[in-house]
Enzyme design. Structure first.
Site, short mmCIF file in Angstrom:
data_model
loop_
_atom_site.label_atom_id
_atom_site.label_comp_id
_atom_site.label_asym_id
_atom_site.label_seq_id
_atom_site.Cartn_x
_atom_site.Cartn_y
_atom_site.Cartn_z
N GLY A 468 0.81 -1.21 0.00
CA GLY A 468 0.00 0.00 0.00
C GLY A 468 0.83 1.26 0.00
O GLY A 468 0.31 2.37 -0.11
N ASN A 651 9.44 10.20 -4.40
CA ASN A 651 8.07 10.53 -4.82
C ASN A 651 7.40 11.27 -3.66
O ASN A 651 6.94 10.66 -2.70
CB ASN A 651 7.30 9.24 -5.17
CG ASN A 651 5.91 9.54 -5.72
OD1 ASN A 651 5.24 10.47 -5.27
ND2 ASN A 651 5.48 8.75 -6.68
N GLU A 725 8.08 4.12 8.63
CA GLU A 725 7.68 4.07 10.04
C GLU A 725 8.09 5.33 10.80
O GLU A 725 7.93 5.41 12.01
CB GLU A 725 8.27 2.81 10.70
CG GLU A 725 7.83 1.59 9.90
CD GLU A 725 8.10 0.24 10.54
OE1 GLU A 725 7.79 0.06 11.72
OE2 GLU A 725 8.62 -0.64 9.83
#
Ligand code: MOS
Length: 758
Positions: A468, A651, A725
């Site tokens: 994801g 990105n 994270e």
């Protein structure tokens, strides 16, 4: 190549996802499918004296039932940090029960509904014992967890330096507090799911996993098969957050079931089963002691954590893992202990040690700032570490001071009145808080293959995962950039153990590890094609050298005279080739052959700040405004600004999405998420999304993310650090600190629910 890296390229798999064409593990349409349903223990400790399957056997559509009576012998597999299994307990080998929800068997039927119904008819008779239920209950009862051997503790980030007692003796101000975090569950949108299919002694698993090679190794080992006999396919994963990093029981149970009935078997866990089958973030109790001089220089830090584990496996949540690197303090100790209880084995979840650990450390720093009457940003700058204070190694890069400055400026921090309860808006109390974020840069060996076809299309493959976060997209960008092709000409494939080997997609390592391999393979292919042209008398580029050649849009041209050019397709055509390909493996600078072997055979994957000659971390600073209703104790997040140094951002849109996701996790951790266990029965009572609260859209304000820092080529050839994270680390502390500023109430036990503020 212009514009592909560093650009917010839209997700290349976005269309597949929104049209439902993206195939997740449970969605592979196989002929003649059967369905599994799990039989689980309803008690937390004891024995299953008898499992009565008669009624289930006779139920409509039932094809088979497997319990310990007739399960084959399975081999055990080591778990983190040395192996790929989720826990060491191998299912269906005996009758001992260690936790509620433990799998006692599987029912296979011709439809999912019939399997679930039949499983509900199984009667398990127990001899029950009193369970140990939670860490806090055990501490309240006076149980003391044993000290860990230093070597073991060290693996989990336990560290020390200087002399703590001397540091505390020098301190003019001391903070000495206990902080605690509850058990949390990952709750990915897609539950764990496996389809197992046998063809002779070849097993194919369609599985929702963050580590296909780990699944292959675990299942092959458990079943006593060579690894080549197991193939794992996982092209899309609907979130994992750590619960799909390792291989859990249900996967081998699906494989056994498929072998038993001679058909493909699909096993999808229910939401409730996701609370007992795939690990969780364990409860922690942490003691933090800070000593400082009057002018705010830290003289001592002690951070000791106890976390819950199962009674059969040693899993530590290393809450002190960032404590040793965070501040320039000469005297420090961090250590960890474990409290075994009757629950499943905990696992990685959303910055496993860092998130709960930094809640405690960064809350304590805020308390120290108040005790000293120093601004919390200023206190952190006074103790800024210019090299890793634990090892003395230089940072690969560190723009944390910039994060504090840019974040504070955007937030408007200088307008803060530091006194608690001093800022109001109408009836609401307003609180501003901040905290630091950091996350290690882990790198692992990885491999990739790049292919260019006669029609000019490229295919780049690596057996990594799309959980994801945008792997398909960023790998397509890296490939297109290296090959000099437009994005539309490049396809990237992942999620299959037949593809080149990669590590677990966990601990924020994918771009740095797999991306480096993708870049190496694509660059090697480009080089190979250039060399073919340079050596070919029929090429307009014949005789030049590689450095003189530029590649753009699939055309090779002479840099000083772009009219001398030809297409990749011309080269393949002249040579009569259908495809040219290049395979590359990339090892982190400090990795050796053993590391490669361990990662490539699905054993383990960890490399990073522990072993590199640089201390490599991403950094960040969170600034948050909360509004507290003084009558109800309700806390709302009003504004959130995070400034991050994660090296080069390939990105910005997908990196921002991950950081926003991390901050949202932080809001959940701070204000809502809490798994509750019945203290007598040892059963989880919040095993659903009505009782276990996660943030929803209405809980989340506009979150502003800012990127600071520069490409870090010490970390890896792409210049990236860790993103995935980073966003959650420190977020809960920033919120707790803002709640203190708003209310004058210091909440040291998460989550900060209404009752704690009234
Ligand atoms: Mo992450 S907790 O390593 O998926």
């Amino acid at each position: 190549m212009s514009g592909v890296l560093g650009t917010s390229v839209k997700r290349v798999d976005g269309r597949l996802k929104v049209t439902g064409a993206a195939r997740y593990a449970a969605e592979f349409p196989l002929a003649d499918m059967a369905y599994g349903a799990l039989i689980e223990s309803t008690i937390a400790k004891g024995r299953a004296t008898h499992i009565d399957v008669q009624a289930a056997q006779d139920a409509p559509g039932v094809l088979g039932i497997i319990t310990h009576h007739d399960a084959p012998k399975l081999h055990s597999v080591r778990m983190f940090p040395f192996g790929p299994a989720g826990q060491t307990l191998v299912p269906l080998q005996d009758t001992v029960i260690h936790y509620a929800g433990q799998h006692l068997g599987i029912v296979i039927a011709d439809t999912p509904e019939r399997a679930i119904h039949a499983a509900s008819l199984v009667r398990v008779h127990y001899r029950e014992e009193t369970p140990l239920t939670t860490l806090k209950d055990e501490l309240a009862r006076g149980t003391t967890p044993p000290e860990l051997p230093p070597t073991f503790n060290h693996i989990f980030g336990g560290s020390g330096r200087g002399n703590l007692a001397e540091g505390l003796a020098q301190a003019e101000v001391t903070i000495d507090q206990t902080y605690s975090t509850p058990s949390n569950h990952h709750n990915p949108m897609e539950p764990a799911a496996t389809i197992a299919v046998w063809d002779g002694d070849q097993l194919t698993l369609y599985d929702s996993t963050q580590w296909i090679f780990g699944v292959r190794n675990t299942i092959a080992t458990m079943l006593g098969l060579p690894q080549e006999n197991v193939r794992v396919i996982s092209p899309f994963v609907g979130g994992g957050f750590g619960c799909k990093c390792f291989t859990w029981d249900h996967v081998v149970l699906a494989a056994l079931a498929a072998r038993r009935v001679g058909k493909p078997v699909k096993l999808v866990l229910s939401r409730e089963q996701m609370y007992t089958s795939v690990g969780y973030r364990p409860e922690t109790v942490q003691h933090v002691t800070l000593g400082a001089t009057r002018d705010g220089l830290l003289t001592a830090i002690a951070h000791e954590g106890i976390s819950q584990t199962s009674e059969f496996a040693e899993y530590i949540t290393p809450v002190g893992v960032l404590t040793g690197m965070m501040y320039a303090c000469p005297n420090l100790i961090t250590k960890h202990r474990m409290m075994p209880v009757n629950a499943g084995t905990p696992t990685q979840m959303r910055a496993p040690g860092e998130a709960p650990g930094m809640f405690a450390l960064e809350s304590a720093m805020d308390e120290l700032a108040y005790a000293l009457d120093i601004d919390p940003v200023e206190l952190r700058l006074r103790n800024y570490a210019n090299a890793d204070p634990q090892s003395g190694r230089p940072w690969s890069s560190k723009a944390l001071a910039e994060c504090y400055r840019v974040g504070a400026e955007r937030f408007g921090w200088e307008k803060r009145n530091a006194s608690p309860r001093s800022m109001r808006d109408g009836d609401e109390l307003v609180g501003w808080g901040m905290a630091t974020a950091a996350y290690p840069v882990y790198l692992s060996p990885a491999a990739a293959i790049a292919k260019l076809f006669a029609n000019g299309d490229a295919l780049v493959q690596s057996g990594t995962h799309e959980i994801g976060t945008g792997t398909y997209t960023v790998m397509t960008q890296i490939s297109a950039d290296a090959l000099g092709l437009p994005l539309e000409k490049v396809r990237f494939e992942l999620g299959d153990t037949n593809l080149p080997k990669t590590p677990v997609t966990g601990a924020a390592r994918t771009v740095g590890s797999v991306g480096a391999a993708v870049q190496a393979a694509a660059s090697a292919l480009r080089s190979q094609l250039i060399q073919m042209a340079l050596a070919d008398t029929a090429s307009p580029l014949y005789g030049y050298s590689e450095e003189q050649i530029a590649v753009e849009d699939g055309y090779l041209s002479l840099a000083q005279d772009p009219s001398r050019r030809e297409a990749y397709t011309d080269i393949l055509a002249r040579h009569g080739l259908e495809v040219v390909e290049a395979y590359r493996e990339v090892l982190p600078q400090d990795a050796n052959e053993t590391d490669r072997e361990r990662v490539f055979s699905g054993v383990n994957a960890l490399r990073g700040p522990v072993t590199s000659k640089f201390a490599m971390y991403s950094f960040g600073a969170h600034f948050v405004e909360v509004r507290v209703d003084p009558r109800s104790g309700r806390v709302r997040i009003a504004r959130f600004v995070g400034a991050f140094d994660a090296g080069r951002i390939l990105n910005p849109q997908s990196a921002r999405s991950q950081l926003v996701g991390g901050i949202v996790f932080g809001v959940g951790m701070a204000l809502m998420e809490e798994t509750l266990t019945d203290p007598h029965l040892g059963r989880i009572v919040t095993a659903n999304l009505a009782d276990y609260h996660v943030p929803v859209q209405a809980d989340i304000p506009e979150i502003e993310t800012l990127f600071v820092g520069a490409p870090d080529f010490h970390a890896n050839p792409l210049g990236t650090k860790s993103v995935g994270e980073l966003g959650i680390v420190g977020a809960a502390a920033a919120i707790a600190n803002a709640v203190y500023h708003a209310t004058g109430r210091r909440i040291r036990d998460l989550p900060i629910t209404l009752d704690k503020l009234l």
